[in-house]
Structure formats: C-alpha cells, structure tokens
Design a protein around this motif. Structure first.
Motif, PDB file in Angstrom:
ATOM      1  N   ALA A   1      58.527 -10.201 -49.745  1.00 43.96           N
ATOM      2  CA  ALA A   1      59.963  -9.816 -49.029  1.00 43.96           C
ATOM      3  C   ALA A   1      59.728  -8.227 -48.530  1.00 43.96           C
ATOM      4  CB  ALA A   1      60.954  -9.685 -50.144  1.00 43.96           C
ATOM      5  N   ASP A   2      59.057  -7.303 -49.436  1.00 37.43           N
ATOM      6  CA  ASP A   2      58.830  -5.866 -48.978  1.00 37.43           C
ATOM      7  C   ASP A   2      57.792  -5.684 -48.133  1.00 37.43           C
ATOM      8  OD1 ASP A   2      60.785  -5.043 -50.815  1.00 37.43           O
ATOM      9  OD2 ASP A   2      59.203  -4.436 -52.254  1.00 37.43           O
ATOM     10  N   VAL A   3      56.675  -6.693 -47.939  1.00 39.50           N
ATOM     11  CA  VAL A   3      55.666  -6.675 -47.053  1.00 39.50           C
ATOM     12  C   VAL A   3      56.408  -6.927 -45.578  1.00 39.50           C
ATOM     13  CG1 VAL A   3      53.646  -7.595 -45.942  1.00 39.50           C
ATOM     14  CG2 VAL A   3      53.700  -7.140 -48.475  1.00 39.50           C
ATOM     15  N   TYR A   4      57.357  -8.069 -45.555  1.00 42.74           N
ATOM     16  CA  TYR A   4      58.091  -8.292 -44.541  1.00 42.74           C
ATOM     17  C   TYR A   4      58.839  -7.561 -43.814  1.00 42.74           C
ATOM     18  CZ  TYR A   4      56.421 -13.404 -44.008  1.00 42.74           C
ATOM     19  OH  TYR A   4      55.343 -14.436 -43.658  1.00 42.74           O
ATOM     20  N   ALA A   5      59.580  -6.823 -44.827  1.00 46.47           N
ATOM     21  CA  ALA A   5      60.365  -5.603 -44.153  1.00 46.47           C
ATOM     22  C   ALA A   5      59.638  -4.509 -43.682  1.00 46.47           C
ATOM     23  CB  ALA A   5      61.069  -5.110 -45.579  1.00 46.47           C
ATOM     24  N   SER A   6      58.510  -4.082 -44.237  1.00 46.03           N
ATOM     25  CA  SER A   6      57.512  -3.293 -43.739  1.00 46.03           C
ATOM     26  C   SER A   6      57.312  -3.521 -42.318  1.00 46.03           C
ATOM     27  CB  SER A   6      56.303  -2.982 -44.607  1.00 46.03           C
ATOM     28  OG  SER A   6      55.511  -2.211 -43.895  1.00 46.03           O
ATOM     29  N   ILE A   7      56.653  -4.996 -42.124  1.00 48.40           N
ATOM     30  CA  ILE A   7      56.358  -5.367 -40.754  1.00 48.40           C
ATOM     31  C   ILE A   7      57.398  -5.444 -39.744  1.00 48.40           C
ATOM     32  CG2 ILE A   7      55.510  -7.395 -39.590  1.00 48.40           C
ATOM     33  CD1 ILE A   7      53.906  -8.326 -42.272  1.00 48.40           C
ATOM     34  N   GLU A   8      58.723  -5.897 -40.324  1.00 45.62           N
ATOM     35  CA  GLU A   8      59.836  -5.955 -39.249  1.00 45.62           C
ATOM     36  C   GLU A   8      60.057  -4.338 -38.809  1.00 45.62           C
ATOM     37  OE1 GLU A   8      62.544  -7.992 -41.501  1.00 45.62           O
ATOM     38  OE2 GLU A   8      61.347  -9.620 -41.710  1.00 45.62           O
ATOM     39  N   GLY A   9      60.114  -3.510 -39.902  1.00 44.92           N
ATOM     40  CA  GLY A   9      60.255  -2.018 -39.392  1.00 44.92           C
ATOM     41  C   GLY A   9      59.444  -1.586 -38.200  1.00 44.92           C
ATOM     42  N   GLU A  10      57.971  -1.691 -38.686  1.00 43.65           N
ATOM     43  CA  GLU A  10      56.957  -1.177 -37.756  1.00 43.65           C
ATOM     44  C   GLU A  10      57.258  -1.919 -36.367  1.00 43.65           C
ATOM     45  OE1 GLU A  10      54.853   0.992 -38.637  1.00 43.65           O
ATOM     46  OE2 GLU A  10      54.342   0.771 -40.751  1.00 43.65           O
ATOM     47  N   LEU A  11      57.677  -3.214 -36.143  1.00 44.25           N
ATOM     48  CA  LEU A  11      57.741  -3.902 -34.892  1.00 44.25           C
ATOM     49  C   LEU A  11      59.061  -3.223 -34.043  1.00 44.25           C
ATOM     50  CD1 LEU A  11      56.641  -7.269 -35.875  1.00 44.25           C
ATOM     51  CD2 LEU A  11      55.464  -5.595 -34.266  1.00 44.25           C
ATOM     52  N   LEU A  12      60.258  -3.044 -34.860  1.00 46.61           N
ATOM     53  CA  LEU A  12      61.386  -2.438 -34.421  1.00 46.61           C
ATOM     54  C   LEU A  12      61.118  -1.125 -33.622  1.00 46.61           C
ATOM     55  CD1 LEU A  12      64.012  -3.560 -37.096  1.00 46.61           C
ATOM     56  CD2 LEU A  12      63.903  -4.383 -34.732  1.00 46.61           C
ATOM     57  N   TYR A  13      60.121  -0.175 -34.314  1.00 45.00           N
ATOM     58  CA  TYR A  13      59.929   1.023 -33.985  1.00 45.00           C
ATOM     59  C   TYR A  13      59.161   0.686 -32.422  1.00 45.00           C
ATOM     60  CZ  TYR A  13      57.885   5.754 -33.007  1.00 45.00           C
ATOM     61  OH  TYR A  13      57.242   6.720 -32.443  1.00 45.00           O
ATOM     62  N   ALA A  14      58.100  -0.219 -32.412  1.00 40.78           N
ATOM     63  CA  ALA A  14      57.140  -0.337 -31.253  1.00 40.78           C
ATOM     64  C   ALA A  14      58.011  -0.989 -30.321  1.00 40.78           C
ATOM     65  CB  ALA A  14      56.342  -1.620 -31.503  1.00 40.78           C
ATOM     66  N   ILE A  15      59.264  -2.007 -30.594  1.00 40.94           N
ATOM     67  CA  ILE A  15      60.085  -2.460 -29.423  1.00 40.94           C
ATOM     68  C   ILE A  15      60.775  -1.302 -28.819  1.00 40.94           C
ATOM     69  CG2 ILE A  15      61.907  -3.794 -29.027  1.00 40.94           C
ATOM     70  CD1 ILE A  15      61.062  -5.792 -31.071  1.00 40.94           C
ATOM     71  N   ASP A  16      61.197  -0.524 -29.459  1.00 38.07           N
ATOM     72  CA  ASP A  16      61.821   0.731 -28.955  1.00 38.07           C
ATOM     73  C   ASP A  16      60.828   1.741 -28.113  1.00 38.07           C
ATOM     74  OD1 ASP A  16      64.434  -0.117 -30.006  1.00 38.07           O
ATOM     75  OD2 ASP A  16      64.238   1.211 -31.613  1.00 38.07           O
ATOM     76  N   ASN A  17      59.725   1.806 -28.538  1.00 37.15           N
ATOM     77  CA  ASN A  17      58.953   2.815 -27.649  1.00 37.15           C
ATOM     78  C   ASN A  17      57.967   2.358 -26.837  1.00 37.15           C
ATOM     79  OD1 ASN A  17      59.536   5.662 -29.085  1.00 37.15           O
ATOM     80  ND2 ASN A  17      59.707   4.131 -30.786  1.00 37.15           N
ATOM     81  N   LEU A  18      57.596   0.795 -26.902  1.00 32.01           N
ATOM     82  CA  LEU A  18      56.469   0.291 -26.064  1.00 32.01           C
ATOM     83  C   LEU A  18      57.079   0.045 -24.419  1.00 32.01           C
ATOM     84  CD1 LEU A  18      54.646  -1.988 -28.056  1.00 32.01           C
ATOM     85  CD2 LEU A  18      53.999   0.269 -27.536  1.00 32.01           C
ATOM     86  N   ASN A  19      56.170   0.210 -23.532  1.00 31.81           N
ATOM     87  CA  ASN A  19      56.218   0.108 -22.238  1.00 31.81           C
ATOM     88  C   ASN A  19      56.369  -1.491 -21.871  1.00 31.81           C
ATOM     89  OD1 ASN A  19      55.950  -0.191 -19.180  1.00 31.81           O
ATOM     90  ND2 ASN A  19      55.855   2.022 -19.318  1.00 31.81           N
ATOM     91  N   PRO A  20      57.183  -2.104 -21.348  1.00 30.49           N
ATOM     92  CA  PRO A  20      57.186  -3.635 -20.717  1.00 30.49           C
ATOM     93  C   PRO A  20      55.805  -4.008 -20.183  1.00 30.49           C
ATOM     94  CG  PRO A  20      59.087  -2.571 -20.089  1.00 30.49           C
ATOM     95  CD  PRO A  20      58.568  -1.669 -20.284  1.00 30.49           C
ATOM     96  N   THR A  21      55.112  -2.932 -19.610  1.00 33.40           N
ATOM     97  CA  THR A  21      53.902  -3.149 -18.620  1.00 33.40           C
ATOM     98  C   THR A  21      52.909  -2.619 -19.284  1.00 33.40           C
ATOM     99  OG1 THR A  21      55.022  -3.622 -16.682  1.00 33.40           O
ATOM    100  CG2 THR A  21      52.955  -3.358 -16.409  1.00 33.40           C
ATOM    101  N   ALA A  22      51.663  -3.182 -19.758  1.00 36.98           N
ATOM    102  CA  ALA A  22      50.465  -2.320 -20.171  1.00 36.98           C
ATOM    103  C   ALA A  22      49.817  -1.535 -19.359  1.00 36.98           C
ATOM    104  CB  ALA A  22      49.484  -3.432 -20.940  1.00 36.98           C
ATOM    105  N   SER A  23      49.380  -0.576 -19.630  1.00 38.34           N
ATOM    106  CA  SER A  23      48.804   0.505 -18.961  1.00 38.34           C
ATOM    107  C   SER A  23      47.278   0.129 -18.773  1.00 38.34           C
ATOM    108  CB  SER A  23      48.810   1.896 -19.631  1.00 38.34           C
ATOM    109  OG  SER A  23      48.228   1.922 -20.743  1.00 38.34           O
ATOM    110  N   GLN A  24      46.745  -0.702 -19.570  1.00 44.03           N
ATOM    111  CA  GLN A  24      45.317  -1.195 -19.683  1.00 44.03           C
ATOM    112  C   GLN A  24      45.380  -2.585 -20.056  1.00 44.03           C
ATOM    113  OE1 GLN A  24      43.359   1.623 -21.940  1.00 44.03           O
ATOM    114  NE2 GLN A  24      41.802   1.714 -20.503  1.00 44.03           N
ATOM    115  N   THR A  25      44.707  -3.495 -19.486  1.00 38.94           N
ATOM    116  CA  THR A  25      44.621  -5.142 -19.918  1.00 38.94           C
ATOM    117  C   THR A  25      44.444  -4.727 -21.701  1.00 38.94           C
ATOM    118  OG1 THR A  25      44.029  -5.662 -17.949  1.00 38.94           O
ATOM    119  CG2 THR A  25      43.673  -7.221 -19.590  1.00 38.94           C
ATOM    120  N   GLY A  26      45.177  -5.636 -22.361  1.00 32.86           N
ATOM    121  CA  GLY A  26      45.000  -5.771 -23.590  1.00 32.86           C
ATOM    122  C   GLY A  26      45.704  -5.223 -24.644  1.00 32.86           C
TER     123      GLY A  26
END
Length: 493
Positions: A179-204
């Motif tokens: 449960a704690d690992v999933y909570a950690s993963i979810e937190g990382e991804l919520l940050y990523a969603i808030d900060n990543l561009n919808p379009t990649a600057s480079q393929t991949g």
C-alpha cells in the motif's frame, strides 16, 4: 562476494550520463561516465544528461515483458532445451526460487532505474533554470515506472524518498508495504501530470498523457476504480491519441511512435551487448530470443525460439479477429505457403511464434542483429490499453456499464472491422468480456500474468500456480542475505 563489487543495485551510485542533441532519437547515445556526483548538477545540461541515464534503464525491461508472458498461460518457455536459461524455464513451470538469475536481473535493473532517478531528485534543488520542472516531472514518471514494475513482481520494496540508496541502507531501510509503495508511485505520477508537457520535446520522452495513463493503470492495480476511471477518461478526452485502423501496422517499424502510442520504449541497433552483459544492449533483446530457431526465409530472421504461444491463446481469438494474424506466426502454415522457408524445432515447440516481437529481415546496410540489437520498440502503453482499462474501471467499480461497453466495443470494432461483434453484456459478464478482450488485444506484450493475478484468476488459468505464493515472485536470495534479517522473504519461498 567480492568487496570491490557491490552486488545489489540499491547501492549503485555511478550514473550513465550521455551527450545529446535536440535532433537525436532519445536512445542514440554514446555513454560518458561522471563519477564526481556531488560536484555535478551545476547546469541544465547536467540534469538532462543524468535524465538520459535514467531513461536508459528502460531498455533493460525487455526481461519483464518476456517473463511476464511466459509466467502466464499465453506462452511456454521454449529455447533449445530444458536447461536453456534455467531461470526462465523455472518461471514457466512455477518452480522458481529466490536463486534465479533472471529474476535477479529484473530486480537489479529496475532498482538501478529507481536509483538513477533518485540521483537526480537528491540534487533537484541545487541549480535553477527554466524548464527544470519538466525534467523533474520526467524523472518522477520514470521512478514511478520502475517502482511499479518492482511492486508488480515482488510486492513491497524499500523506499528511500528523494535520495539514493547507499551502502548498508538495506540493513536499516525496511521493505515498505505494498500500500505504501502504491501511495509513493501515485504521488510521483501526480507531480508528473502537473508538470509534464502534453507533447514530447524528443521522441520517447514522457508526456502528461503517458503519466495520466500510467497513473490510471496504477489505480486499477490498486483497485481504486473511481480514480482510475477519472484519470483514464482525461487521456481519452484529450483527443491526442487514437486507434490506428490497421492493427498489424502498430508492430512494424513504420508504425513506431504512432497515434496509438501513449508511451513507447525506444530501441536501436547500436551494438555493444554480449551474453555476459545483456543490459548493455540498446536493442530489444527479447525480439532475438523470441525468433524462430534456425529460421531461413522471407520477412523474418532467426532467433532462439523462446516465449512460444500456446494452443490456448491461439484458440482464444474469435473467427474474423484480424489481430490473430498479427499476433501469432503459425510456422507450419507459413512454411507451406513459402517453400523457401526452413526452421528448427526448439524445446516445447508449439508451432507458433510471437509475431509482434520476432526479428524482421533487415536491410542490407543494417548492422547485424546478433540477436541482441533488434531496434523493435516496445509499445509500453497503447491507447487501446487506455480504453480497456477505462472500460474495466467503469465496470468493476460499478460506475457506468454503458460507458464501459462503449470503450470495449471501440477496440472490438477495430479488430473485426464492423459493429456486428459488439458486446452487450453487463455486470460480471461484462467484466469477463473485458478481460478476454485484454487477453487477445495484448497477447505477446507481457500483460497477461498480472491481469490474471490482480483479478484473482491466476490459479484457475496457470498450471502450477499456488495461491498465496505465486502472486509475487521471490526477492533474490542475495538481497535477503545482505539485509541481515531486515527484509523478510515473500510467503512460500
């Protein structure tokens, strides 16, 4: 154990750094090593180079894909004999133990990915520059990807926050709960969603959509169906992704990084690997392993005949399903239609091969594959996966079966080319239809074992599967020993 070589990946501190240019594909790199880590991260280029090192470990996840399929009822181990890569043979038979070099590779390589991400995060506040949140967002996406692989395979893992694991940490940092690992993963991804561009600057490179899709998958595995439905619907409504009309085109080189690709692991034919250093390959090693043994003939090239589809998965395709011809190479029928074809028969030969990920004939000017340098990208998250995960979340969460059917039938209409095969079930019957669809849509892509485990169906489908034990794989023996009693082994091992 040699004192000069630390055996566990938790303590890896040397990070692969590379020089990049904006026009490069993300994996076309020449490695440069920087050892003076505390004096690093003074420029944007330093962060970008370290991020390249974090991406590089994705290429080692070929073993996750291949063994995730072999562990299921979709394929058999194959190979030359019962002793050919014994760790894979044991996983196929569900007799694996903590002493298994292939499972240890998976543990080591995914933890190396985590530690390369933690290396960046440990110094995330050292230097400021425009666009740093994007770099940190990609880093957190990658860390989440690696930790998700680890928790799927091994359950609870040690967590170190935003810092590298250091020598002897295994004796003081416990394995966290699942449960704690999933909570950690979810937190990382919520940050990523808030900060990543919808379009990649480079393929991949990771995007906002990739982070949303991965978070939806994590929520689904964590039985958080409402949250999964919400975030996956955001990917669908973005309009950024679509199903391609020709299913077969997805898995050919011309179809790489297409409109259906939400996240794709990039491979190239740069040489440098050997059987003593498979993780050194920038090619998709699994492709060469999956290839027909001693094959000669058109379109394909030979390999080591691992990961061979069973009759059970061949029979799972309904009549008229266009995906079958793309997924399954019937070598007997192929040879009958092409008189120049010859091939050998390997261990547990079924007559079938994983057509999505077997080597294709290369151009005359291409580097030799050597079975280790296949440039076939792995389609890690496809848009059809997003649709079927959303369908499952809406159905299993008791939220909206009509919406679940709509998403399910979009995938089926592409497969059959009409609406005559649409599903109209609801409730548990619809759940079964969605899971059956996932099986044929993603056959050969390494998802089947985990779909069976998380839905409680593994014991009834996988020969030799022991409930209460085989849902997880054993933590490698060396890791338990190094922890000096701090880490308990998974039940049953």
């Amino acid at each position: 154990m040699k004192n000069s070589k630390l055996k566990i990946s938790l303590i890896v501190v040397v990070v692969l750094l590379t020089s990049i240019s904006c026009s490069d594909n993300w994996v076309d790199r020449q490695p440069v090593y920087q050892l003076d880590s505390e004096n690093y991260f003074n420029t944007q280029a330093d962060y970008n180079n370290a991020l390249t090192g974090a991406y590089e470990m994705l290429q080692s996840s070929y073993i996750n894909v291949m063994m995730g399929e072999i562990a299921s009822d979709n394929t058999l181990s194959g190979g030359e004999s019962a002793n050919d890569v014994i760790g894979i043979q044991q996983v196929d038979d569900m007799i694996h133990t903590p002493v298994n070099s292939n499972l240890k590779d998976l543990w080591d390589w995914m933890f190396a990915g985590v530690n390369r991400c933690n290396y960046i995060l440990e110094f995330k506040d050292k230097t400021n520059f425009a666009g740093k949140n994007q770099i940190i967002g990609e880093t957190r996406f990658l860390k989440a990807y690696y930790e998700f692989e680890l928790v799927k395979w091994f359950g609870g893992i040690p967590l170190s926050g935003d810092k590298r694991f250091n020598l002897n940490d295994e004796k003081s940092i416990p394995r966290s709960s699942i449960a704690d690992v999933y909570a950690s993963i979810e937190g990382e991804l919520l940050y990523a969603i808030d900060n990543l561009n919808p379009t990649a600057s480079q393929t991949g490179r990771a995007t906002k959509g990739a982070a949303q899709a991965l978070l939806g998958k994590v929520y689904l595995y964590d039985n958080k169906f409402s949250q999964a439905a919400t975030v996956l619907d955001q990917v669908i409504s973005s309009g950024k992704y679509s199903l391609v009309s020709n299913y077969n085109s997805i898995f050919e080189m011309a179809g790489e990084n297409g409109p259906e690709s939400v996240f794709e692991i990039q491979y190239t034919d740069v040489q440098g690997a050997s059987f003593n250093c498979l993780q050194c390959s920038q090619g998709n090693v699994a492709v060469g392993f999956n290839g027909p043994r001693n094959y000669s003939g058109p379109l394909f090239s030979d390999g080591f005949s691992f990961n061979v589809p069973t009759q059970k998965i061949v029979d799972a395709f309904e009549p008229g399903d266009s995906r079958k011809a793309t997924t399954i190479l019937d070598i007997v029928a192929w040879a009958a239609a092409n008189p120049t074809v010859s091939y050998g028969v390997g261990y547990r030969h079924t007559g079938y091969y994983n057509r999505k990920y077997i080597p294709r004939t290369r151009s005359g000017g291409a580097q030799q594959d050597l079975h280790l340098t296949n440039p076939n990208n792995y389609r890690a998250i496809r848009y059809s996966d997003v649709l079927l995960m959303a369908a499952e979340a809406y159905n299993r969460g008791g939220i909206d079966d009509s919406k679940a059917k709509m998403y399910l039938n979009q995938v089926r209409e592409r497969a059959f080319g009409d609406m005559n095969h649409d599903k109209s079930t609801s409730g548990p019957a619809l759940t079964d239809d969605i899971l059956a669809e996932r099986r044929v849509e993603f056959a050969g892509e390494g998802l089947r074992f985990f779909d069976l485990v998380r839905t409680g169906k593994a014991a009834q489908e996988i020969t030799g599967f022991t409930p209460g034990k085989n849902e997880l794989f054993p933590v490698p023996y060396e890791e338990i020993q190094f922890s000096n009693g701090n880490w308990a082994q998974n039940p049953g091992y």
